[in-house]
Design an enzyme around this catalytic site. Structure first.
Site, mmCIF file in Angstrom:
data_model
loop_
_atom_site.group_PDB
_atom_site.id
_atom_site.type_symbol
_atom_site.label_atom_id
_atom_site.label_comp_id
_atom_site.label_asym_id
_atom_site.label_seq_id
_atom_site.Cartn_x
_atom_site.Cartn_y
_atom_site.Cartn_z
ATOM 1 N N GLY A 1 0.836 -1.185 0.000
ATOM 2 C CA GLY A 1 0.000 0.000 0.000
ATOM 3 C C GLY A 1 0.874 1.239 0.000
ATOM 4 O O GLY A 1 1.993 1.216 0.521
ATOM 5 N N GLN B 1 2.831 9.927 1.123
ATOM 6 C CA GLN B 1 4.125 9.278 1.347
ATOM 7 C C GLN B 1 5.134 9.604 0.259
ATOM 8 O O GLN B 1 6.324 9.359 0.430
ATOM 9 C CB GLN B 1 3.952 7.757 1.456
ATOM 10 N N CYS C 1 5.478 0.009 7.875
ATOM 11 C CA CYS C 1 5.169 1.135 7.009
ATOM 12 C C CYS C 1 6.434 1.547 6.264
ATOM 13 O O CYS C 1 7.513 1.638 6.872
ATOM 14 C CB CYS C 1 4.642 2.301 7.854
ATOM 15 N N LEU C 2 6.308 1.802 4.973
ATOM 16 C CA LEU C 2 7.463 2.225 4.185
ATOM 17 C C LEU C 2 8.039 3.546 4.693
ATOM 18 O O LEU C 2 9.221 3.816 4.506
ATOM 19 C CB LEU C 2 7.072 2.360 2.707
ATOM 20 N N HIS D 1 -5.008 1.501 6.730
ATOM 21 C CA HIS D 1 -3.657 2.020 6.964
ATOM 22 C C HIS D 1 -3.373 3.194 6.023
ATOM 23 O O HIS D 1 -2.904 4.252 6.456
ATOM 24 C CB HIS D 1 -2.648 0.887 6.744
ATOM 25 N N GLU D 2 -3.676 3.004 4.730
ATOM 26 C CA GLU D 2 -3.388 4.054 3.751
ATOM 27 C C GLU D 2 -4.335 5.243 3.909
ATOM 28 O O GLU D 2 -3.925 6.395 3.724
ATOM 29 C CB GLU D 2 -3.435 3.496 2.325
ATOM 30 N N HIS E 1 -2.969 7.527 6.436
ATOM 31 C CA HIS E 1 -1.928 8.419 5.892
ATOM 32 C C HIS E 1 -2.550 9.685 5.295
ATOM 33 O O HIS E 1 -1.988 10.770 5.434
ATOM 34 C CB HIS E 1 -1.109 7.716 4.808
#
Length: 193
Positions: free
Chosen positions: A71, A76, A116-117, A158-159, A162
């Site tokens: 994701g 991000q 998470c990236l 999750h996304e 963000h």
């Protein structure tokens, strides 16, 4: 969100060939990291559905793929758009959600480890609804309704977090947050040879 296997974050670097590892490292350099103010900002609604938006979706999809993520939210990568891309299988097709809205979430919740990236090396337990219904638009402006469960529901939530400036650290226990901050500080310290 980083690759998951049975609810566990997988760090794929050790099992990648050198070319793939280099591509992953290059992709991760393009992802904003903890401390960047854009990660704490609320993204703006998208009103123009043009070729530039579709190219942004393709670019984010490639970046997510190369980074071994499942994701990625526009914030991000420094874009203040309410746009996210995701997939639930590493080689699966990539879905894009524009201006997603959580319509419904189940009372049933599940706790699972998330990475998470934007928070390299960090994994925390996060409780989320097991089932969700999300309305959104696709990259052409066509309305879509997603009814998701399990991993797909978790990735979407999750996304979407963000897009509102919320990180997994905000949903973790105090002890896990302290450990995550320690990990992030260690990564930011200059490397001594």
């Amino acid at each position: 969100m980083a690759e998951e296997a049975h609810g566990q974050v997988v760090e794929p670097s050790e099992r990648l060939d050198p070319e793939t590892r280099a591509r992953r490292e290059a992709a991760l350099k393009l992802v904003r990291k903890y401390g960047d103010p854009v990660l704490r900002s609320r993204a703006l609604e998208i009103n123009h559905f043009d070729e530039a938006l579709r190219e942004e979706v393709r670019r984010m999809g490639r970046l997510m793929h190369d980074a071994y993520g499942i994701g990625l939210a526009a914030t991000q990568v420094g874009k203040m758009h309410r746009l996210l891309v995701y997939r639930t299988e590493l080689e699966g097709s990539i879905a894009a959600l524009v201006n997603p809205v959580l319509e419904w979430a189940s009372k049933d919740k599940e706790t699972s480890e998330e990475g998470c990236l934007s928070l390299p090396g960090v994994a925390v337990e996060v409780e989320r609804p097991v089932h969700v219904r999300v309305s959104a638009l696709d990259e052409y402006g066509k309305p879509i309704l997603i009814e998701a469960s399990g991993l797909e529901a978790r990735v979407i939530q999750h996304e979407m977090d963000h897009l509102d400036g919320v990180l997994i650290l905000d949903r973790a226990s105090r002890d896990q947050r302290k450990q995550a901050m320690k990990t992030l500080r260690e990564q930011l310290e200059p490397q001594t040879a």
